[in-house]
Each structure stands twice: as C-alpha cells, then as structure tokens.
Motif scaffolding. Structure first.
Motif, PDB file in Angstrom:
ATOM      1  N   TYR A 276     -17.162 -13.504 -33.862  1.00  6.11           N
ATOM      2  CA  TYR A 276     -16.917 -14.438 -32.863  1.00  6.11           C
ATOM      3  C   TYR A 276     -17.914 -14.623 -31.715  1.00  6.11           C
ATOM      4  CZ  TYR A 276     -13.665 -17.581 -30.134  1.00  6.11           C
ATOM      5  OH  TYR A 276     -13.295 -18.741 -29.445  1.00  6.11           O
ATOM      6  N   GLY A 277     -18.291 -15.820 -31.606  1.00  6.44           N
ATOM      7  CA  GLY A 277     -19.560 -15.835 -30.556  1.00  6.44           C
ATOM      8  C   GLY A 277     -20.814 -16.254 -31.338  1.00  6.44           C
ATOM      9  N   TYR A 278     -20.758 -15.994 -32.645  1.00  8.78           N
ATOM     10  CA  TYR A 278     -21.961 -16.241 -33.234  1.00  8.78           C
ATOM     11  C   TYR A 278     -21.680 -17.370 -34.358  1.00  8.78           C
ATOM     12  CZ  TYR A 278     -24.426 -12.281 -31.100  1.00  8.78           C
ATOM     13  OH  TYR A 278     -25.110 -11.585 -30.437  1.00  8.78           O
ATOM     14  N   LYS A 279     -22.785 -18.059 -34.914  1.00  9.37           N
ATOM     15  CA  LYS A 279     -22.544 -18.915 -36.144  1.00  9.37           C
ATOM     16  C   LYS A 279     -23.637 -18.425 -37.366  1.00  9.37           C
ATOM     17  CE  LYS A 279     -25.474 -22.652 -34.024  1.00  9.37           C
ATOM     18  NZ  LYS A 279     -25.345 -23.873 -33.739  1.00  9.37           N
ATOM     19  N   LEU A 280     -23.585 -18.667 -38.540  1.00  5.62           N
ATOM     20  CA  LEU A 280     -24.454 -18.204 -39.422  1.00  5.62           C
ATOM     21  C   LEU A 280     -25.325 -19.758 -39.812  1.00  5.62           C
ATOM     22  CD1 LEU A 280     -22.809 -15.935 -42.107  1.00  5.62           C
ATOM     23  CD2 LEU A 280     -24.739 -15.565 -40.462  1.00  5.62           C
ATOM     24  N   THR A 281     -26.783 -19.427 -39.675  1.00  3.02           N
ATOM     25  CA  THR A 281     -27.611 -20.345 -40.038  1.00  3.02           C
ATOM     26  C   THR A 281     -28.645 -20.020 -40.919  1.00  3.02           C
ATOM     27  OG1 THR A 281     -27.241 -21.430 -37.800  1.00  3.02           O
ATOM     28  CG2 THR A 281     -29.225 -22.304 -39.016  1.00  3.02           C
ATOM     29  N   ASP A 282     -28.612 -20.310 -42.273  1.00  7.75           N
ATOM     30  CA  ASP A 282     -29.514 -19.676 -43.296  1.00  7.75           C
ATOM     31  C   ASP A 282     -29.386 -18.283 -43.381  1.00  7.75           C
ATOM     32  OD1 ASP A 282     -30.413 -22.389 -43.860  1.00  7.75           O
ATOM     33  OD2 ASP A 282     -32.026 -22.175 -42.352  1.00  7.75           O
ATOM     34  N   GLY A 283     -28.141 -17.694 -43.160  1.00  4.11           N
ATOM     35  CA  GLY A 283     -27.885 -16.289 -43.284  1.00  4.11           C
ATOM     36  C   GLY A 283     -28.161 -15.323 -42.025  1.00  4.11           C
TER      37      GLY A 283
END
Length: 563
Positions: free
Chosen positions: A170-177
């Motif tokens: 929570y607080g982050y998202k995954l972009t290209d791993g």
C-alpha cells in the motif's frame, strides 16, 4: 494377433493428474497429461472408471491434494473395483518419498497397482516397486532443488534492491516490475507514521483516527475493505519498504517437530535488508523512531516482586490529562520494625516520567483497590437489573455479519480463477511449441518466465484468500467469545468473587474498553467519569456502550470513592 491380449485388458483404472505450484519443468499441462493417459489406457484395453486432477497443488505432501485423497478413499471403499492407477510420471504422483511409498502400500493393500506411463514403471511387476522407491527419492530431491533455485533467484533480486514479485505494498504501484509511489495512498502512509511518532497513539489509536476522520482505505486488487485494521497499521509501521529498503526473508518456514510434512512460519532473526531502487515515502530516521517505539511498547518489563499480583485496570484506566493508559505500580516500604515489607499498589500515568519522548504533568497516584472496587461496583449495579439479564440472553447466539469479507474472498476467488486460466493458456502454448522452430529456445524461455510469474501471482492470491478465511473465522470465533462474555456477565457477581487476579483481569478487559477519571475527586467524592464498554450493554432501558457521570447525570446512582 488381437489388440487386447494382456492381463490389463478389460480392467478398471483411475487416471490421476497434477500440475504443481512449483516451477514447471516438463511443460505438460493437465490436458496434455490426460490425453497421454487416455491413449495408454486405450492401447492396453483398460476401462477408465474415474479421473482425478489436482491443479496448482504441490507434490510435497498428500494433505494439500484433495483429489488425490478422494481417489485413495474411493480405492479403500472399493467404489469402482479398480486395479490400476495411471499417472503421467511418478513426480505427478508425489515428490515426497515417504508419501509416495505409503500411498502405494495403501493402494496395494486393496489390490491396486500404480503405472507411471512416461517412466515405464508398473508396480505390479517385480522391479516396479524398487524403481518407485528410487525415483520417488529422486523426485523429492528434484523438488527441493527447484525450490532452492527459485529461492536463490528471489534472494538475488532482493540483493539488487528490486521488488520481489506479488502485489505492491500500500502506497506504491508496480510499473514494469518496479515500485513507484502512488501519491493518494502514500499520503495515508505518511499520516500513519506522523500520528504514531508524534502523538500518544498506538497502532489501535491510529486505526481509529483514520476510520473516524473519514480517511478511507483505497480498494485495490489485494484488498477491497475500506476500513483500516490494527493489523494493517502494524504491518505498515514494521515494513522497511517505506523508508526505501527492500527486506527479504523476514519470515521463514520451519518444520513442526513431531509432525510429518507440517510446517509453520516464524520470524527470522537474520534476513536480507538492502537499499531499494524505489523512492522512500518516509525518512529512514522517522522509520527508525517508529521502530524503536514499536520495540519498546511490544514487550513487557519483568516484575521484580509481587509476581502473583495483577493490576486489574492497567492500560484500561486512562490519564485525565494526556489520555494515555495509566499503569499499575507497586511501592515496597519497610514496616516500623524494619524487618518486614508492605506493598502499596497504585495507578499512575505512564508518561509522568519521560517515556517514548512524551511527558505528562499529571502526577497524582490513585490506590488500586479503591479504583478497582468503584468500577466493579458499577458493573454489579448494571448486572443486578432483571431486564439486563433478559436482554443479554437474547443477544447470545445471534448471527455475525461477515458479508464484506465474504465478498473479498469471492473477489480473490474470481481473480484466482482468471489467473489459473492464464496459467493453463501458457501451458498449452508451451505444449504446442515445435522443437523445429528456429526460435524454440527463446520462446520456451519467455513462456517459462511468464509462467513462473503467474505462479507467483497465484501463490499470492491463495495466501491472501487463506488470510481472509482466517480473519472470517476469527470474527466468528470473536462472536463466540462475546457470547461467552455475556454468559460471564449474567453470573458476574458469583464468578468475580471466586476468580483470582488473572481471571479478574481477563474478565474486566474482555468487555471494558476504557475507564476515564476526573483529575481530582469531585465535591461529592466522585472520581469515575466514564466507562466505555467494548460492546453495547443494556442499561436504563436502552443499549449503551458508555456509562458516564457528567453534570447532566447519565446514571441514577453515583459511586462515591472513599480515601
């Protein structure tokens, strides 16, 4: 020569297939395995009485494979009078040597033998069982090697500071791993650390603050609940990912002593902790302050004397100035003869001396016995009401609402179904590859990487579903516990007098959330200000969760405190 001229012609058989949660190394999906087994049965003239498939199940033990266990039960019951079980390879039958041999022995006790089509093993023949013993041991070693290789790959990824798969915290998202800050969620993370570090709030207080101030938890793939739980707050505070670190191996799996194939997770003392390539949400120094507070409040100090004494309202009784929990203390003084000691027990604010960076100006101490007796007298007055007992009896056995969690379990189940569908599609693509294709190796490698990532996603979803099922069970168990507390309350007067201090502490803490007091005794001798219950109780003709002694007089009788 006729096709069916062997002893197997006309015999009944079961087909068993399995695709494991470990890395797939042979590229055979369930459909491909079934097709091979059906062709073999047709060639031998065998009649297929049933098909059993465990999809996404590990071969490390029998317990985790429901279809396998069902097949063994059908064999024991003589349901179809089968003589053989066909499997594609011995590794599909099992990867634990002890389980393989014990399962085979059980089958043979009922006149059923095992045929491993690809390995060319038939346990009805003299050399078959010996080969099964050898190959099952090899399969177990192979499984362990696969796990070791997979784990080493993840460790290396962690050492490089990269996120190790699964859902983003929570607080982050995954972009290209790669982890990237999701600002709306990150702001909540900052509030959690600020409130925990800069106020007297603990994890419970922070969760209450967020929920009571309209700060909703953003629904996401790994959680649709919009309320913040205490467990979530603790998980955030303990996770070094928020100060820019990558931690791997904080929990390790250990074998349960004396139980075959049973393991449990424990906290590891040594684990990988390195600077991540992602951006931190909170400063490392702030994270360390939160960690220090967690370490300090997470443990208890050892008592030096009066070990058998329990402070019944310690933590429940609140300081009238700073609102923190007052703690029970003891003062040991010598008697006049100088040879014997007497212990004096009292409640005082834990922040009257510097603690956790906070100080409080409230220096008064109150005799434990006096405060305890006043609170207990209030409870006695409440439970003596005949209508109170009638209402409590009606509350016992009521249903608990787990609709929200059930919806989340259903949501994960849908995601798991889609993930398994994607996995099967990848397996079919692997099966359809032609070795004559000039790009065969590159395509196979690419598909295997995607398949491995899919297994990670499936494992994460299964873990989340299991956690939610446990939470649902805990809620149901909590309802049972509340029912038990209601039963205790019905017999409070009798039980309290018979209980020891430990039992009294547990009983009071089970239904009293907090006790508030005035800074000084009132003119009428009153010290108690409010008692907050953990759940509604019937009093003065209504369900209430708070009894108070304010100026308007919310209760009829005032409990006076003597010196």
């Amino acid at each position: 020569m006729e096709k069916y001229n062997n002893s197997k012609a006309g015999t009944q058989c079961y087909l068993y297939t399995r695709v494991s949660t470990e890395m797939q190394v042979d590229g055979y999906s369930l459909d491909a395995q079934n097709e091979k087994l059906k062709r073999y049965a047709d060639y031998e003239g065998m009649l297929i009485a049933g098909t059993y498939s465990d999809e996404g199940r590990s071969g490390k033990s029998v317990e985790g494979r429901p279809q396998f266990r069902e097949m063994l039960e059908d064999i024991k019951s003589g349901k179809d009078n089968v003589k053989y079980v066909l499997v594609f390879k011995l590794s599909r039958f099992g990867r634990n040597a002890a389980d393989v041999l014990s399962s085979l022995q059980l089958m043979q006790d009922y006149g059923v033998n095992l045929i491993c089509v690809e390995d060319g093993i038939d346990s009805s023949k003299d050399a078959g069982k010996l080969m099964i013993s050898v190959l099952s041991a090899v399969a177990e070693i192979e499984r362990e090697n696969i796990l070791v290789q997979t784990m080493e790959g993840r460790k290396q990824k962690a050492r490089e500071g990269r996120w190790n798969g699964g859902f983003a915290p929570y607080g982050y998202k995954l972009t290209d791993g790669k982890l990237e800050i999701e600002e709306e969620e990150a702001e909540v993370i900052r509030i959690i650390f600020d409130k925990y570090i800069d106020t007297n709030m603990g994890a419970t207080g922070v969760a209450k603050y967020l929920n009571q101030n309209g700060i909703a938890k953003k629904p996401r793939a790994n959680g649709i609940l919009t309320k913040f739980s205490v467990g979530f707050i603790r998980g955030v505070l303990d996770n070094p990912v928020y100060c820019g670190k990558i931690a791997f191996g904080r929990r390790t799996t250990e074998k349960v002593q004396g139980r075959r194939n049973e393991t449990h997770q424990v906290k590891a003392e040594d684990y990988i902790l390195v600077d991540g390539i992602h951006e931190a949400i909170v400063d490392e120094s702030r994270w360390e302050i939160a960690k220090s507070k967690r370490d300090m409040t997470g443990g208890r100090r050892e008592k030096k004397y009066s070990i058998g004494r329990r402070h019944l309202l310690s933590g429940i009784l609140k300081c009238p100035v700073c609102g923190s929990g007052m703690v029970g203390n003891v003062s040991r003084k010598k008697r006049k003869d100088g040879t014997h000691y007497k212990d004096y027990f009292y409640y005082a604010c834990k922040h009257r001396r510097v603690l956790d960076g906070h100080t409080c100006t409230y220096n008064k101490q109150w005799k434990e016995e006096m405060v305890n007796d006043a609170v207990v007298e209030v409870i006695r007055k409440v439970v003596r009401n005949e209508r109170f007992a009638e209402v409590l009896k009606d509350k016992i056995g009521g249903k608990v609402d787990t609709t929200e969690i059930e919806k989340e379990i259903e949501n994960y189940g849908h995601q798991l179904k889609l993930a398994n569908g994607s996995k099967r599609n990848l397996e079919r693509q692997i099966d359809s590859l032609s070795v004559e294709d000039r790009h065969y190796e590159r395509k196979l490698s690419d598909l295997q990487d995607r398949l491995n990532n899919m297994y990670d996603e499936i494992a994460d979803l299964e873990e989340l579903m299991e956690e939610l099922k446990i939470r649902k069970k805990n809620i149901e168990m909590e309802k049972i516990s509340v029912d038990n507390i209601y039963r205790y309350l019905l017999n409070f007067n009798k039980l309290y007098d018979e209980f020891n201090d430990d039992e009294r502490r547990e009983l009071l803490g089970s239904f009293i959330d907090e006790v508030l007091i005035y800074e000084d005794k009132q003119e009428n001798g009153q010290l108690l200000k409010q008692i907050h219950f953990r759940f509604p109780v019937f009093y003065n003709g209504q369900d209430i969760d708070t009894i108070g002694w304010d100026k308007e007089g919310t209760v009829e009788a005032v409990c006076l405190l003597g010196d």
